[in-house]
Every structure is written in structure tokens, then in C-alpha cells.
Design a protein around this motif. Structure first.
Motif, PDB file in Angstrom:
ATOM      1  N   LEU A 121       0.829  -1.205   0.000  1.00 28.92           N
ATOM      2  CA  LEU A 121       0.000   0.000   0.000  1.00 28.92           C
ATOM      3  C   LEU A 121       0.861   1.251   0.000  1.00 28.92           C
ATOM      4  O   LEU A 121       0.583   2.212  -0.728  1.00 28.92           O
ATOM      5  N   SER A 122       1.915   1.269   0.814  1.00 26.02           N
ATOM      6  CA  SER A 122       2.763   2.462   0.891  1.00 26.02           C
ATOM      7  C   SER A 122       3.520   2.705  -0.409  1.00 26.02           C
ATOM      8  O   SER A 122       3.823   3.849  -0.748  1.00 26.02           O
ATOM      9  N   ARG A 123       3.825   1.632  -1.153  1.00 25.01           N
ATOM     10  CA  ARG A 123       4.532   1.791  -2.421  1.00 25.01           C
ATOM     11  C   ARG A 123       3.598   2.207  -3.553  1.00 25.01           C
ATOM     12  O   ARG A 123       4.035   2.784  -4.542  1.00 25.01           O
ATOM     13  N   ASP A 124       2.308   1.900  -3.389  1.00 25.99           N
ATOM     14  CA  ASP A 124       1.361   2.129  -4.477  1.00 25.99           C
ATOM     15  C   ASP A 124       0.483   3.359  -4.256  1.00 25.99           C
ATOM     16  O   ASP A 124      -0.314   3.714  -5.104  1.00 25.99           O
ATOM     17  N   THR A 125       0.596   4.014  -3.087  1.00 24.13           N
ATOM     18  CA  THR A 125      -0.207   5.194  -2.782  1.00 24.13           C
ATOM     19  C   THR A 125       0.690   6.249  -2.143  1.00 24.13           C
ATOM     20  O   THR A 125       1.901   6.070  -2.014  1.00 24.13           O
ATOM     21  N   ASP A 126       0.064   7.342  -1.710  1.00 25.50           N
ATOM     22  CA  ASP A 126       0.803   8.411  -1.035  1.00 25.50           C
ATOM     23  C   ASP A 126       0.951   8.172   0.462  1.00 25.50           C
ATOM     24  O   ASP A 126       1.504   9.011   1.178  1.00 25.50           O
TER      25      ASP A 126
END
Length: 345
Positions: A121-126
Motif C-alpha cells: 500500500l505504501s509503495r502504491d499510494t501516497d
């Protein structure tokens, strides 16, 4: 479990060689266990039953699994918004599918895949890693509420309609034990979070002194940011209530494939019984093997004949359809989503 690359690429960081080998080995062992379980019952007779399965109900079971993931992705979005991370639902659904894929194929993923999901999630969003981890932890706790209530309701049905056999009694005790112990553990851990933080840092201090990859101070800061994010989420009871609603919808859709699998073969598995069986299989599936393969199948092969009155052959056929529609179908869809996430980052 994963490595973070210097170029920031998600594809290279999702999984390293060691984890890939462990995953492949886990799948090999799990598939062998499933084959042996089926061999005891008789794959030939089960395959004959599967050939007459009603395809429309198999597709309905797949649709229920798909809608379950959509509902749980909405739960995740609501929780994320409370930490100030706004992600388009259409984008988050794909990320959630990819995260579920990672959880399902990683050894011990079912028992503790939250850090891996938060990483995706952290790699794919802000979202920062701490925000992502806080959202995943809270969303998991929200989804556990239906697990407890539905499971206990199913157990109540069994107590009211049949005497628990010696083989079922330990599973019933385990379900009640988890329902009581886990919320208590979470409450105590949160109440004494300062001590938990201090204890974690004391345990990490000797390791931090031997590596330059992290320091005790940096870990302490990350824990503080994690606690702050959880506090922020907990400060909006109305949002949590809506998230719980979607969690219940997701759990109903998560359980229904077992019911539809029975219908597909004309082998009745009642809704109240499904309410007991699905939570029990989730507990049984918390094994080192990916997706609880082997443990879940074995549990159903034992319980379906005893509780639903199915023959061993029908139990194997129903279990096979259920796992195809609730696990392997997710692997296929989640794998496609993972490729999409890797491509767009």
C-alpha cells in the motif's frame, strides 16, 4: 519477507529469492498434503461428482468471493481516509487485490501478512508505511468483529441442535478462546502501549548495535507515528461504524461460497453451519503453509461428514469447489492485479 530496492521499484521489492523459494516449497508441501487427503477419500469418486456440478452455482460462488473483496476494500478505504490518505476506490481495489494475493501466497501470510500488505500500500499510494500499517491493522480488527459474532452464532446453533462430538469440541473451544483472548490482548496491548513500545525497543537494541540499517531512535519514531495514526482512526466512531458495516457484508460474501459449493453438488450445507465452519477453517488455516492449504481442506473433510451428514466423497467434492472459488480464484485475480500494480508504479 521483502526487500526495498534503491530505485524504489515495487516489482523488484515485492519478493526476494529466498522468499520465492520458501513460497514455492510451501506450495509444493501444501499441494502434496491436499493430494494425500484426497487419496484417502478417493479422488476418482470425487472427480465423478465434480463432473456433474452445476456450473452456474460455481460461478455464483466466484462472484461472491469477488464482491467480498470489493466490500473489504471499501472498509480499507474508509480507514485510510481517517489518516488523511485519499485514494480513488477504483485504484485501491486493485491494490487490495494485489495485497490479498501477497497474503495468500506468502508462508505465514494468513497469520501475519499485515507488514507485507502495508508495504504494498505504501509503495502504491501516497501513504507512509506507518499510515498504511495502521490502516491495515485497524481494518483487520474491524473485519474480526464479524468473525467473532458470526462464528459464535454458528456455535450457538450447533449447541442448540446437536451434541458436540469429541472431534468438534476442541475446535469450538478454540473458536471461543480466540473470540475472548484476541480482543483482550489487543485492549491490554493498547492500554499499556508505552510499555509495549519500551519492550520492543529493548529487544531491538542489541540488533541495532550490530547493523547500520536502522537505529533504536528511528524505530521508536516509527512506532510513535503508528500509534498516532491509530489514535486518529479511533477518533471517528461514525467512520468506524460504516467500516464495520462493510466488514459484515464482506464476511457474509466470504462465507457464502461454501454454501454455494454445496448447492452446486446437491449436498446441503446449511447457512448456520456455514457460520460455524468458515471461522473454524480460518483458525485452522493459520499455518506456515500458504493460504492454509492442507489445514483448511483437512478440517472440512473431517467436519462436513460429521456436521452436515455428507459422505466422504461429497465432502471432498464440496471442499474442492469451495477452495477453487474462495482461494485459487483469488490467486488468479490477485495475480493479475499484482502485475497491474507492478506496471503502474
Amino acid at each position: 519477507m521483502y526487500t526495498v530496492t534503491h530505485d524504489g521499484g515495487l516489482g523488484a521489492g515485492l519478493i526476494d529469492r529466498r522468499t520465492a523459494l520458501k513460497t514455492l516449497l510451501g506450495f509444493a508441501v501444501a499441494v502434496l498434503l491436499v493430494y494425500l487427503l484426497g487419496a484417502v477419500v478417493g479422488w476418482e469418486r470425487a472427480i465423478e461428482r465434480l463432473r456433474v456440478a452445476r456450473v452456474e452455482w460455481v460461478l455464483v460462488a466466484c462472484g461472491s468471493t469477488l464482491l467480498c473483496l470489493f466490500a473489504w476494500a471499501k472498509t480499507w478505504q474508509i480507514v485510510l481516509e481517517r489518516v488523511g490518505v485519499t485514494v480513488a476506490y477504483r485504484r485501491l481495489v486493485v491494490t487490495f487485490f494485489a495485497a490479498t494475493f501477497a497474503n495468500y501466497v506468502t508462508p505465514m501470510g494468513q497469520a501475519g501478512g499485515e507488514p507485507f500488505i502495508a508495504y504494498i500500500l505504501s509503495r502504491d499510494t501516497d501513504a507512509t508505511y506507518e499510515q498504511a500499517l495502521a490502516s491495515v491493522v485497524v481494518a483487520d480488527l474491524v473485519r474480526l468483529l464479524p468473525f467473532f459474532t458470526v462464528g459464535i452464532a454458528g456455535l450457538g446453533y450447533l449447541l442448540a441442535t446437536a451434541e458436540l462430538t469429541a472431534r468438534i469440541r476442541p475446535l469450538a473451544i478454540a473458536l471461543v478462546g480466540v473470540a475472548v483472548a484476541l480482543p483482550l490482548l489487543v485492549a491490554v496491548g493498547w492500554r499499556f502501549r508505552a510499555r509495549v513500545r519500551a519492550g520492543a525497543l529493548r529487544c531491538l537494541a542489541p540488533i541495532a548495535g550490530r547493523t547500520d540499517r536502522f537505529s533504536v531512535e528511528s524505530v521508536g519514531d516509527r512506532i510513535d507515528r503508528l500509534y498516532a495514526s491509530i489514535d486518529l482512526i479511533a477518533g471517528s466512531p461514525r467512520a468506524i461504524l460504516v467500516a464495520v458495516g462493510f466488514a459484515y457484508v464482506g464476511w457474509v460474501l466470504f462465507a457464502l461460497p461454501l454454501y454455494f459449493s454445496g448447492i452446486a453438488l446437491g449436498a446441503a450445507v446449511s447457512i448456520p453451519l456455514v457460520c460455524f465452519l468458515v471461522p473454524v477453517t480460518v483458525i485452522a488455516g493459520s499455518t506456515p503453509l500458504p493460504g492454509g492449504i492442507g489445514a483448511i481442506e483437512g478440517t472440512l473433510l473431517v467436519l462436513l461428514p460429521v456436521l452436515a451428514g455428507l459422505t466422504a466423497t461429497d465432502a471432498l467434492a464440496v471442499t474442492t469447489i469451495y477452495r477453487l472459488t474462495s482461494y485459487w480464484f483469488v490467486i488468479a485475480v490477485g495475480g493479475i492485479a499484482t502485475l497491474w500494480v507492478v506496471r503502474r508504479v
